[in-house]
Design a protein around this motif. Structure first.
Motif, PDB file in Angstrom:
ATOM      1  N   VAL A  29       0.827  -1.202   0.000  1.00  0.00           N
ATOM      2  CA  VAL A  29       0.000   0.000   0.000  1.00  0.00           C
ATOM      3  C   VAL A  29       0.865   1.257   0.000  1.00  0.00           C
ATOM      4  N   ASP A  31      -1.494  -4.507   2.720  1.00  0.00           N
ATOM      5  CA  ASP A  31      -2.891  -4.915   2.857  1.00  0.00           C
ATOM      6  C   ASP A  31      -2.958  -6.414   2.630  1.00  0.00           C
ATOM      7  N   SER A  32      -3.184  -7.170   3.694  1.00  0.00           N
ATOM      8  CA  SER A  32      -3.175  -8.631   3.599  1.00  0.00           C
ATOM      9  C   SER A  32      -4.604  -9.150   3.529  1.00  0.00           C
ATOM     10  N   ASP A  33      -5.232  -8.961   2.395  1.00  0.00           N
ATOM     11  CA  ASP A  33      -6.578  -9.492   2.214  1.00  0.00           C
ATOM     12  C   ASP A  33      -6.557 -10.996   1.977  1.00  0.00           C
ATOM     13  N   ARG A  35      -3.868  -5.343   8.392  1.00  0.00           N
ATOM     14  CA  ARG A  35      -3.689  -4.159   7.576  1.00  0.00           C
ATOM     15  C   ARG A  35      -2.939  -3.068   8.315  1.00  0.00           C
TER      16      ARG A  35
END
Length: 438
Positions: free
Chosen positions: A348, A412-414, A432
């Motif tokens: 990010v 951002d670890s989606d 996040r």
């Protein structure tokens, strides 16, 4: 008198590009030999430096050798050299056929393939960790069943580079995973025939250094020692280089002695070498591996900032069979720190990066926002770097750590967490959350 004509085996990459720029600035005519796929990545600036370029199928070394030798003769090459580790055996063969300064072609593979390297080290009495070269996972099981492996130990691919596929095994349960990581790690470049074997090596506890050296006609000059900062855990990735590292005189002599044995063992006679060693608490030196090239990771740039040594000119001079200027022109200190991701996800932002200026001559982010990143398990997964220089080692190291503490990597670890080994640098908080660089 015509300008020297240089043939560079691969002009892409930081070190290769630096050699090409230095040669062109010196008024030399610069040519390159590369693979068609790699040539497509040559930028406009690099293309403008080149007087010609040979496209060769580097996946077929015998065919490539004929093409390179033929091209070198057509252009009247005065020197052939490379900064690319994967091409060092090909370089040695080409120089031998052309009658140009180079390394022993019969032993050059030992400076690239770690299985051949371990055999050369044993033959020449180089102090190195005990190494077993295994052809299959069954060989590993047999060693474990016989009680011949003591934890911790290291598993690595025979022909890997940049820490890819290297695991420190601390738990018997992780041995199988480490084996598969080594066996399945990306092999080589250019589609070169891989060595599928895997090495199991005794683990050596101590401080990691590399010794940067240049050899001419079999006589070696050591430029300096570089101290390494590496990640903890199963995957040891270099996240910092500091030079020149000060060693006690007796330790330095012992290290240089082992490095010179290693250089002779793998047949380095003309050119650079980068030898990785570990010095234990009793100041004993173990040679881990050697490459017939200058150290990567901006070590060449650090040499210029700290010692006033121009390694690119030195490499060109050595390849041209000229004495190189290797004496330090200044006495300062330089350190590079690499940025890594704390977890797998989408990058990010990276905030808190310093500005370039006095004492901070380079700041670079190599990974674009939006790209998928992950914990550094190989050198290729480092996100960027900055360099700090100055006259006092303690002050430079202190400043580097202070800058590092101010940098935040936002990921951002989606997606699910990366499962291949422990994170290089654990990060606090939710998935996040902005996390500090190592």
């Amino acid at each position: 008198m015509r300008a020297p004509r240089i043939l560079l085996l691969e002009a892409a990459g930081p070190e290769s590009g630096a050699i090409a720029r230095t040669a062109a600035a010196s008024g030399y005519q610069v040519h390159a030999a590369t693979d068609p796929a790699t040539h497509g990545a040559y930028g406009a600036g690099l293309r403008r430096l080149l007087s010609g370029c040979l496209l060769a199928d580097l996946s077929r070394p015998e065919r490539a050798l004929k093409d390179i030798v033929g091209y070198a003769r057509r252009i009247g090459a005065d020197a052939v050299l490379t900064a690319n580790e994967y091409l060092t055996p090909l370089l040695a063969q080409a120089c031998a056929e052309l009658g140009l300064p180079g390394n022993d072609p019969d032993r050059a593979t030992a400076a690239r393939d770690k299985a051949a390297m371990s055999e050369a080290f044993a033959l020449h009495g180089v102090a190195a960790p005990r190494t077993r070269v295994l052809a299959s996972e069954d060989d590993l099981r047999l060693l474990r069943a016989a009680g011949e492996l003591s934890l911790p130990y290291v598993i690595k691919p025979a022909d890997g580079a940049g820490s890819a596929g290297v695991t420190v095994v601390n738990d018997p349960a992780s041995a199988a995973g480490a084996w598969h990581a080594a066996a399945r790690s990306p092999r080589g470049m250019y589609g070169l025939p891989p060595d599928p074997r895997v090495l199991v090596q005794d683990y050596v506890e101590g401080t990691e250094y590399s010794i940067e050296s240049i050899t001419r006609h079999g006589t070696t000059t050591h430029l300096c020692a570089t101290r390494k900062t590496v990640t903890p855990g199963a995957h040891r990735v270099e996240v910092g280089h500091c030079l020149p590292a000060a060693l006690p005189p007796a330790t330095e002599r012992a290290v240089h002695q082992e490095v010179e044995r290693a250089i002779a063992a793998v047949g380095i006679r003309n050119g650079a070498s980068h030898t990785e060693v570990i010095v234990d608490r009793d100041r004993r030196c173990s040679v881990i591996e050697i490459g017939a090239r200058l150290g990567a990771g901006h070590i060449g740039i650090l040499l210029g900032h700290a010692l006033g040594i121009d390694p690119w000119t030195a490499l060109l001079d050595t390849a041209l069979d000229r004495p190189a200027h290797l004496a330090p022109a200044r006495r300062a200190y330089a350190s590079v720190r690499f940025l890594t991701s704390p977890r797998t996800g989408r990058l990010v932002a990276v905030t808190g990066l310093p500005k370039e200026g006095p004492g901070v001559p380079a700041v670079h982010l190599r990974t674009a926002v939006g790209q998928t990143v992950g914990p550094a398990q190989t050198n290729r997964r480092r996100l960027g770097h900055f360099i700090v220089t100055g006259p006092d080692p303690a002050a430079v190291e202190r400043q580097a750590e202070q800058i590092l503490a101010q940098i935040t990597v936002v990921v951002d670890s989606d997606r699910p967490p990366h499962r291949a080994g422990s994170p290089a640098v654990p990060g606090p908080g939710p998935e996040r959350e902005a996390t500090r660089a190592p």
